[in-house]
Write an enzyme that holds these catalytic residues in place. Structure first.
Site, PDB file in Angstrom:
ATOM      1  NE  ARG A 116      -3.857   0.578   1.922  1.00  0.00           N
ATOM      2  CZ  ARG A 116      -5.082   0.644   2.451  1.00  0.00           C
ATOM      3  NH1 ARG A 116      -5.311   1.358   3.539  1.00  0.00           N
ATOM      4  NH2 ARG A 116      -6.086  -0.015   1.915  1.00  0.00           N
ATOM      5  CG  HIS A 143      -8.471   0.057  -2.805  1.00  0.00           C
ATOM      6  ND1 HIS A 143      -7.650  -1.001  -2.454  1.00  0.00           N
ATOM      7  CD2 HIS A 143      -9.159   0.398  -1.671  1.00  0.00           C
ATOM      8  CE1 HIS A 143      -7.838  -1.287  -1.178  1.00  0.00           C
ATOM      9  NE2 HIS A 143      -8.741  -0.459  -0.684  1.00  0.00           N
ATOM     10  CD  GLN A 146     -13.032  -2.154  -0.472  1.00  0.00           C
ATOM     11  OE1 GLN A 146     -12.197  -2.078   0.398  1.00  0.00           O
ATOM     12  NE2 GLN A 146     -14.222  -2.694  -0.271  1.00  0.00           N
ATOM     13  CG  ASP A 232     -13.563   6.320  -0.926  1.00  0.00           C
ATOM     14  OD1 ASP A 232     -13.642   6.168   0.310  1.00  0.00           O
ATOM     15  OD2 ASP A 232     -12.500   6.161  -1.560  1.00  0.00           O
ATOM     16  CB  CYS A 272     -13.930   1.062   0.085  1.00  0.00           C
ATOM     17  SG  CYS A 272     -13.214   2.701   0.299  1.00  0.00           S
ATOM     18  NE  ARG A 300     -10.080  -5.502   0.432  1.00  0.00           N
ATOM     19  CZ  ARG A 300      -9.357  -4.474   0.893  1.00  0.00           C
ATOM     20  NH1 ARG A 300      -9.968  -3.430   1.424  1.00  0.00           N
ATOM     21  NH2 ARG A 300      -8.040  -4.454   0.781  1.00  0.00           N
TER      22      ARG A 300
HETATM   23  N1  NVA Z   1      -9.964   6.534  -1.278  1.00  0.00           N
HETATM   24  C1  NVA Z   1      -9.573   6.153   0.053  1.00  0.00           C
HETATM   25  C2  NVA Z   1      -9.775   4.688   0.247  1.00  0.00           C
HETATM   26  C3  NVA Z   1      -9.405   4.173   1.608  1.00  0.00           C
HETATM   27  C4  NVA Z   1      -9.583   2.705   1.744  1.00  0.00           C
HETATM   28  C5  NVA Z   1      -8.128   6.539   0.296  1.00  0.00           C
HETATM   29  O1  NVA Z   1      -7.309   6.330  -0.597  1.00  0.00           O
HETATM   30  O2  NVA Z   1      -7.821   7.057   1.380  1.00  0.00           O
HETATM   31  N1   CP Z   2     -11.200  -0.265   2.548  1.00  0.00           N
HETATM   32  C1   CP Z   2      -9.913  -0.322   2.960  1.00  0.00           C
HETATM   33  O1   CP Z   2      -8.979  -0.564   2.178  1.00  0.00           O
HETATM   34  O2   CP Z   2      -9.766  -0.126   4.291  1.00  0.00           O
HETATM   35  P1   CP Z   2      -8.404   0.100   5.084  1.00  0.00           P
HETATM   36  O3   CP Z   2      -7.870   1.449   4.703  1.00  0.00           O
HETATM   37  O4   CP Z   2      -8.802   0.029   6.528  1.00  0.00           O
HETATM   38  O5   CP Z   2      -7.438  -0.979   4.721  1.00  0.00           O
END
Ligand code: NVA
Ligand code: CP
Length: 319
Positions: A116, A143, A146, A232, A272, A300
């Site tokens: 990540r 992502h 997800q 989101d 998500c 997930r």
């Molecule tokens: N769009 C959000 C998703 C978190 C799971 C982010 O990137 O922070």
């Molecule tokens: N939806 C998701 O990826 O959650 P986290 O940021 O908690 O991993």
């Protein structure tokens, strides 16, 4: 003898990564969903299934996470393997060791890697120098894990997503981009409604055409007749400096019950998570009867177990 054949098949298998949703084709996803269903059932019935004994997953996090970390770590343990958490805060990655060097080293010590991070380019460079499969656990741009969980969740509740309409309301972010890639693979339509200045960038996302999405300036029009409404956070991780500006820009883009009422009667709501009630979604919607957000989160686990099994062992004929 069986072991030798298995080893031979494994050695012949081309190294596969999952960096973007469109790295896989529809047939591969259908296989993964079938495996996810099987793995979920085995998990619910406390049936032990350890195909990844002695295999190690390295999880590299350059951003916070609850669901992604937990689902990968628990998933690897449940498959008989081990997961190691690495944060850029306390590894040499956070002190400027190049992604290429880190990939060469880490991939000599583990069997599969999840990352990540911020720029997708870094993930790409890491994967190019890795000896083992690399999975995108979220980048600024995509992502994919997800959306795999989300489409599996849709399938569980409503069946095939092909031919359906998904309304995306709010920011053009990693989730929106990935829904758009998925629409081309599963042949559904995305109604995208974002404020001025936050338009989608089809070329950067790698879309092959324009027939699987439609842009709407009015979010209510985007939701009209939709089978699935999703949104989101207005400010994704890494963009915190823009929070106040974004709150003003997105003020009309909250999914509330009035907006949901314009979708089909049996429409689902997805997010998500983590969510901000009162910003991108009203409490009455995310906590309401059309919301399937907890199933999305749980799935997930099951879909990523199928993904790791596939990347490490290829297709399983039967279990
Ligand atoms: N769009 C959000 C998703 C978190 C799971 C982010 O990137 O922070
Ligand atoms: N939806 C998701 O990826 O959650 P986290 O940021 O908690 O991993």
């Amino acid at each position: 003898m069986i072991c030798l054949v298995g080893l031979f098949v494994y050695l012949l298998m081309q190294l596969k990564h999952f960096l973007q949703f469109n790295d896989f084709g529809r047939e591969e996803f259908e296989y993964l969903f079938e495996r996810s269903r099987w793995l979920k059932q085995a998990f619910k019935q406390y049936r032990q299934y350890w195909p990844l004994v002695d295999r190690t997953l390295a999880m590299i996090f350059d951003k916070n996470s609850t669901r992604t970390r937990l689902s990968f770590e628990a998933g690897m343990n449940q498959l008989g393997g081990t997961a190691i958490y690495l944060s850029t805060r306390d590894t040499q990655l956070g002190r400027g060791e190049p992604a290429e060097d880190s990939a060469r080293v880490i991939s000599r010590m583990v069997d599969i890697i999840m990352i990540r991070t911020h720029e997708h380019d870094l993930l790409q460079r890491f994967a190019e120098h890795s000896r083992v499969p690399v999975i995108n656990g979220l980048t600024n741009e995509f992502h994919p894990c997800q959306i795999m969980g989300d489409i599996f969740t849709y399938k569980e509740h409503r069946g095939d997503i092909s031919g359906r309409t998904v309304a995306w309301i709010g920011d053009v972010n990693n989730m929106c981009n990935t829904w758009l890639q998925a629409a081309e693979i599963f042949d559904f339509k995305v109604h995208v409604s974002t404020p001025p200045g936050y338009e989608i960038e089809p070329v950067q996302i790698g879309l092959t055409g324009t027939s699987h999405y439609e842009k709407f300036s009015n979010p209510h029009e985007a939701v009209r007749g939709a089978d699935l409404v999703t949104t989101d956070v207005w400010t994704s991780m890494g963009f915190e400096a823009e929070t106040e500006q974004r709150k003003a820009d997105f003020a009309e883009f909250c999914v509330d019950s009035k907006m949901m009422a314009l979708a089909k009667d049996d429409a689902l709501f997805m997010h998500c998570l983590p969510a901000h009630r009162g910003e991108e979604v009203a409490g009455e919607v995310i906590d309401g009867h059309q919301s399937v957000v907890w199933d999305e989160a749980e799935n997930r686990l099951h879909t990523q177990k199928a993904l790791m099994e596939y990347l490490l062992l290829g297709k399983i004929e039967e279990s």
